[in-house]
Design an enzyme around this catalytic site. Structure first.
Site, PDB file in Angstrom:
ATOM      1  N   LYS A   1       7.091 -12.101 -34.260  1.00  0.00           N
ATOM      2  CA  LYS A   1       8.428 -12.531 -34.683  1.00  0.00           C
ATOM      3  C   LYS A   1       9.471 -11.454 -34.367  1.00  0.00           C
ATOM      4  O   LYS A   1      10.495 -11.737 -33.760  1.00  0.00           O
ATOM      5  CB  LYS A   1       8.401 -12.838 -36.188  1.00  0.00           C
TER       6      LYS A   1
ATOM      7  N   ASP B   1       0.575  -7.900 -25.651  1.00  0.00           N
ATOM      8  CA  ASP B   1       0.138  -8.568 -26.880  1.00  0.00           C
ATOM      9  C   ASP B   1      -1.034  -9.449 -26.499  1.00  0.00           C
ATOM     10  O   ASP B   1      -0.867 -10.484 -25.859  1.00  0.00           O
ATOM     11  CB  ASP B   1       1.279  -9.409 -27.478  1.00  0.00           C
TER      12      ASP B   1
ATOM     13  N   ARG C   1       4.783   0.130 -38.316  1.00  0.00           N
ATOM     14  CA  ARG C   1       4.000   0.751 -39.367  1.00  0.00           C
ATOM     15  C   ARG C   1       3.663   2.197 -39.024  1.00  0.00           C
ATOM     16  O   ARG C   1       3.362   2.514 -37.860  1.00  0.00           O
ATOM     17  CB  ARG C   1       2.666   0.008 -39.551  1.00  0.00           C
TER      18      ARG C   1
ATOM     19  N   GLU D   1       4.303   8.112 -46.495  1.00  0.00           N
ATOM     20  CA  GLU D   1       5.691   7.919 -46.938  1.00  0.00           C
ATOM     21  C   GLU D   1       5.792   8.193 -48.420  1.00  0.00           C
ATOM     22  O   GLU D   1       4.898   7.786 -49.167  1.00  0.00           O
ATOM     23  CB  GLU D   1       6.143   6.487 -46.613  1.00  0.00           C
TER      24      GLU D   1
ATOM     25  N   HIS E   1      12.229   4.296 -43.669  1.00  0.00           N
ATOM     26  CA  HIS E   1      11.705   2.919 -43.795  1.00  0.00           C
ATOM     27  C   HIS E   1      12.817   1.940 -44.204  1.00  0.00           C
ATOM     28  O   HIS E   1      12.759   1.290 -45.250  1.00  0.00           O
ATOM     29  CB  HIS E   1      10.549   2.888 -44.809  1.00  0.00           C
TER      30      HIS E   1
ATOM     31  N   ALA F   1      13.861  -3.191 -43.280  1.00  0.00           N
ATOM     32  CA  ALA F   1      14.131  -4.437 -44.006  1.00  0.00           C
ATOM     33  C   ALA F   1      15.346  -4.316 -44.906  1.00  0.00           C
ATOM     34  O   ALA F   1      15.670  -5.242 -45.647  1.00  0.00           O
ATOM     35  CB  ALA F   1      12.909  -4.805 -44.838  1.00  0.00           C
TER      36      ALA F   1
HETATM   37  N1  LIG Z   1      10.210  -1.207 -40.777  1.00  0.00           N
HETATM   38  C1  LIG Z   1      10.236  -2.210 -41.615  1.00  0.00           C
HETATM   39  O1  LIG Z   1      10.864  -2.150 -42.646  1.00  0.00           O
HETATM   40  C2  LIG Z   1       9.516  -3.474 -41.268  1.00  0.00           C
HETATM   41  C3  LIG Z   1      10.083  -4.703 -41.618  1.00  0.00           C
HETATM   42  C4  LIG Z   1       9.399  -5.861 -41.309  1.00  0.00           C
HETATM   43  C5  LIG Z   1       8.185  -5.788 -40.650  1.00  0.00           C
HETATM   44  N2  LIG Z   1       7.655  -4.596 -40.339  1.00  0.00           N
HETATM   45  C6  LIG Z   1       6.392  -4.486 -39.613  1.00  0.00           C
HETATM   46  O2  LIG Z   1       6.610  -4.891 -38.265  1.00  0.00           O
HETATM   47  C7  LIG Z   1       5.385  -5.348 -37.714  1.00  0.00           C
HETATM   48  C8  LIG Z   1       5.589  -6.640 -36.961  1.00  0.00           C
HETATM   49  O3  LIG Z   1       6.017  -7.662 -37.836  1.00  0.00           O
HETATM   50  P1  LIG Z   1       6.180  -9.177 -37.322  1.00  0.00           P
HETATM   51  O4  LIG Z   1       6.828  -9.913 -38.436  1.00  0.00           O
HETATM   52  O5  LIG Z   1       6.786  -9.223 -35.977  1.00  0.00           O
HETATM   53  O6  LIG Z   1       4.659  -9.599 -37.256  1.00  0.00           O
HETATM   54  P2  LIG Z   1       4.019 -10.754 -36.365  1.00  0.00           P
HETATM   55  O7  LIG Z   1       2.705 -11.042 -36.988  1.00  0.00           O
HETATM   56  O8  LIG Z   1       4.969 -11.868 -36.178  1.00  0.00           O
HETATM   57  O9  LIG Z   1       3.779 -10.045 -34.956  1.00  0.00           O
HETATM   58  C9  LIG Z   1       2.810  -9.061 -34.745  1.00  0.00           C
HETATM   59  C10 LIG Z   1       2.325  -9.228 -33.325  1.00  0.00           C
HETATM   60  O10 LIG Z   1       1.431  -8.161 -33.042  1.00  0.00           O
HETATM   61  C11 LIG Z   1       0.418  -8.673 -32.189  1.00  0.00           C
HETATM   62  N3  LIG Z   1      -0.733  -7.794 -32.243  1.00  0.00           N
HETATM   63  C12 LIG Z   1      -1.713  -7.716 -33.175  1.00  0.00           C
HETATM   64  N4  LIG Z   1      -2.611  -6.773 -32.836  1.00  0.00           N
HETATM   65  C13 LIG Z   1      -2.177  -6.255 -31.652  1.00  0.00           C
HETATM   66  C14 LIG Z   1      -2.677  -5.236 -30.792  1.00  0.00           C
HETATM   67  N5  LIG Z   1      -3.799  -4.592 -31.085  1.00  0.00           N
HETATM   68  N6  LIG Z   1      -1.982  -4.951 -29.686  1.00  0.00           N
HETATM   69  C15 LIG Z   1      -0.839  -5.607 -29.385  1.00  0.00           C
HETATM   70  N7  LIG Z   1      -0.332  -6.598 -30.143  1.00  0.00           N
HETATM   71  C16 LIG Z   1      -0.989  -6.900 -31.273  1.00  0.00           C
HETATM   72  C17 LIG Z   1       0.155 -10.058 -32.735  1.00  0.00           C
HETATM   73  O11 LIG Z   1      -0.444 -10.892 -31.766  1.00  0.00           O
HETATM   74  C18 LIG Z   1       1.555 -10.527 -33.078  1.00  0.00           C
HETATM   75  O12 LIG Z   1       2.132 -11.265 -32.025  1.00  0.00           O
HETATM   76  C19 LIG Z   1       4.417  -5.420 -38.884  1.00  0.00           C
HETATM   77  O13 LIG Z   1       3.628  -4.265 -38.882  1.00  0.00           O
HETATM   78  C20 LIG Z   1       5.310  -5.392 -40.094  1.00  0.00           C
HETATM   79  O14 LIG Z   1       4.659  -4.902 -41.224  1.00  0.00           O
HETATM   80  C21 LIG Z   1       8.308  -3.426 -40.620  1.00  0.00           C
HETATM   81  O1  LIG Z   2      10.051  -3.382 -48.445  1.00  0.00           O
HETATM   82  C1  LIG Z   2      10.606  -2.804 -47.519  1.00  0.00           C
HETATM   83  O2  LIG Z   2      11.732  -2.331 -47.606  1.00  0.00           O
HETATM   84  C2  LIG Z   2       9.899  -2.676 -46.169  1.00  0.00           C
HETATM   85  C3  LIG Z   2       9.301  -3.949 -45.733  1.00  0.00           C
HETATM   86  C4  LIG Z   2       8.611  -3.892 -44.416  1.00  0.00           C
HETATM   87  O3  LIG Z   2       7.918  -2.745 -44.208  1.00  0.00           O
HETATM   88  C5  LIG Z   2       7.746  -5.095 -44.225  1.00  0.00           C
HETATM   89  O4  LIG Z   2       6.620  -4.972 -43.777  1.00  0.00           O
HETATM   90  O5  LIG Z   2       8.239  -6.185 -44.507  1.00  0.00           O
END
Ligand SMILES: NC(=O)c1ccc[n+]([C@@H]2O[C@H](COP(=O)([O-])OP(=O)(O)OC[C@H]3O[C@@H](n4cnc5c(N)ncnc54)[C@H](O)[C@@H]3O)[C@@H](O)[C@H]2O)c1
Ligand SMILES: O=C(O)CC[C@@H](O)C(=O)O
Length: 527
Positions: A149, A169, A230, A259, A278, A281
């Protein structure tokens, strides 16, 4: 009244939703020991990334029904421990997608133009234009690792900025990547050709330290890495070395292996590195989205309704769930019936989806059938979360079959057959026009009865007088029959009799029924 603990800062809109059904206590910054001490009082806990819900906390949470993660990643929750204890874990898979993607893009641009350092220098009364020569992203190559996503949105925006896109991916089709304007490549090629590499993957055993000294050595000296996914996906010591020695140009990091970030040499890399705490979000919009999304699910689960984004039970969209709900009741009812008919230890359960049901996502119905089956043994301890694990641990083999050609009822029918230490029994059921459950066969004998709380089934020879004998016998024990039906395949062959009783069959009567001439077997079922 249920009690919900909110242990990280959550938007007020979420608290308001929870308050409709529960007493909500907001207690942030609790230590792990404090959490273990308070959790026994709570039916639900709502967290963000700050709280780690460990096995110890889960085991202490004797009342816990649901853990709600207001965000995507559930790596701060011991999901296997929660599953084992029958606790639903829910998240908000999409509520912060745009926020995280925009943060990654903002990090890429601010790193390219040294915005944080330049800003700091102006605020420090300087006017240094030479020191902050940047580079453009236009026509540069962006390597997107993880085209889910967030990765997809980053790719869409980066493409609009004129970037060339590579993606890695293993779970995404070439067509999907092409739709997003990305060339799907292997990791080595992506590492070698990208000017910017942005990570959007979950932390798993495969992705831990994916960026390490070896992968960094394959990159160009001009490469810059962005990680808003992450911590732990990048080996931070190796990254520091690579930037410090000029192997790559820089990094922008929002997440860290530990963290809050403690003592770290990354802090010393000046304008080559942009660090945020972090914040991916942290937009007003995303916090409202995730708070509503997760609070609604906690509210629903506390009201006994299913959750729409559970990570440890089959995920279903609300529409599908709404349509499937009556069939989940059917599956549970049939599962409970067949386990009581089979009695004893059950070795295998065959779940056959028939007619229209054969075209649906069958997993929830299979879990529903298992839940019904295990209710006899585990009562309220079994639920949609742990039914599959409990079945596996008991060595129950689950076989799932489909037969779309059986068009006996509109909407389809469900056939369960259980084999165990005392033999094999089967039951079929369907929903009739008004959504009412009907049992449509027992041990392959056709019948058509709605299930009732107390039922008696007999297998007998189809011969005159047998129904009267059973009626009189039950009458002599003061058992009132509410309804009765016989199902047979051939006249004067074997038949089944289904009686709905007003009360449970008193102790000892079953043995008397089996003694009646012509009766081969008798079973009671209580739902
Ligand atoms: N920094 C933040 O505050 C924050 C906010 C939201 C999400 N996130 C993190 O961002 C990441 C992605 O979130 P998302 O909503 O896009 O998830 P998602 O599940 O929609 O997408 C993750 C993608 O990674 C792919 N994937 C899985 N294993 C893989 C590998 N070994 N190599 C390559 N691709 C691989 C999957 O096929 C999938 O398409 C997650 O780790 C989530 O926790 C961080
Ligand atoms: O809660 C937060 O602010 C971080 C969320 C983010 O890491 C997530 O995986 O959705």
């Amino acid at each position: 009244m249920s009690k919900v603990l909110v242990s990280d800062p959550i938007d007020q809109v979420g608290i308001d939703i929870l308050s409709q059904v529960a007493q909500v206590d907001v207690k942030t910054n609790l230590s792990p020991e404090e959490l273990v001490a308070v959790i026994p009082d709570y039916d639900a806990i709502m967290i963000r990334s700050g709280t780690r819900v460990t096995k110890e906390i889960i085991e202490a949470g004797k009342q816990l029904k649901i853990i709600g993660r207001a965000g995507v990643g559930v790596d701060n929750v011991d999901v296997p421990a929660a599953t084992r204890q029958g606790i639903v874990v829910v998240n908000s898979p999409e509520g912060n997608t745009i926020a995280a993607a925009e943060h990654a893009l903002a990090m890429m641009l601010s790193m390219s133009r040294h915005i944080p350092e330049a800003d700091q220098s102006v605020k420090n009364q300087k006017w240094d234009r030479k020191h902050f020569m940047g580079s453009e992203v236009y026509k540069k190559t962006l390597g997107v690792v993880g085209l889910g996503k967030i990765g997809s949105h980053v790719a869409t925006v980066a493409r609009a900025m004129g970037m060339k896109l590579l993606a890695y991916d293993p779970f995404i089709s070439v067509e999907r990547a092409e739709q997003l304007g990305c060339r799907l490549v292997d990791l080595d090629l992506l590492f070698g050709e990208s000017d910017y590499i942005t990570l959007h993957i979950p932390k798993t055993p495969e992705t831990t330290n994916l960026i390490n000294a070896e992968s960094l050595s394959k990159m160009k000296p001009t490469t810059r890495i962005i990680n808003c996914s992450r911590g732990g996906i990048i080996d931070e010591a190796a990254l520091y070395e690579a930037i410090n020695s000029g192997t790559i140009a820089g990094a922008a990091l929002d997440v860290f292996s530990s963290e809050p970030l403690g003592e770290s040499p990354l802090r010393s890399l000046g304008k080559k590195v942009v660090l945020t705490p972090h914040l991916g979000a942290s937009t007003a919009e995303a916090q409202v989205n995730v708070a509503i999304d997760v609070a609604e699910q906690i509210r629903d689960v506390l009201l006994g309704l299913p959750a729409r984004s559970a990570v440890n039970i089959p995920g279903l969209s609300p529409n599908v769930l709404e349509q499937l709900k009556p069939y989940l009741r059917l599956a549970e009812t049939l599962g409970s019936m067949v386990s009581q008919l089979a009695g004893g230890r059950i070795d295998s359960l065959n779940v056959r989806l028939q007619g229209e049901l054969a075209t649906n996502n069958s997993q929830p119905l299979v879990v529903g059938a298992l839940k019904g089956l295990l209710t006899q043994a585990l009562r309220e301890r079994v639920n949609y979360v742990n039914a599959s694990i409990e079945a596996k641990e008991r060595g129950i083999r689950v076989i799932e079959t489909r037969d779309a050609s059986i068009q006996d009822y509109a909407g389809g029918s469900l056939h369960l057959s259980a084999k165990g230490s005392l033999g094999e029994h089967s039951v079929t059921g369907a929903l009739l026009g008004d959504g009412e459950i009907h049992i449509t066969s027992i041990d392959e004998f056709p019948i058509n009865v709605p299930p009732s709380n107390h039922m008696l089934f007999t297998l007998h020879r189809d011969m005159p007088g047998i129904i009267g004998k059973i009626g009189s016998l039950l009458g002599s024990f003061n058992v009132n029959i509410a309804s009765m039906q016989v199902g047979r395949k051939i006249v004067r062959g074997d038949a089944v009799m289904v009686l709905s009783l007003d009360d449970p069959l008193p102790e000892g009567i079953l043995a008397e029924i089996i003694k009646v001439s012509g009766i081969r077997d008798a079973y009671t079922v209580n739902l």
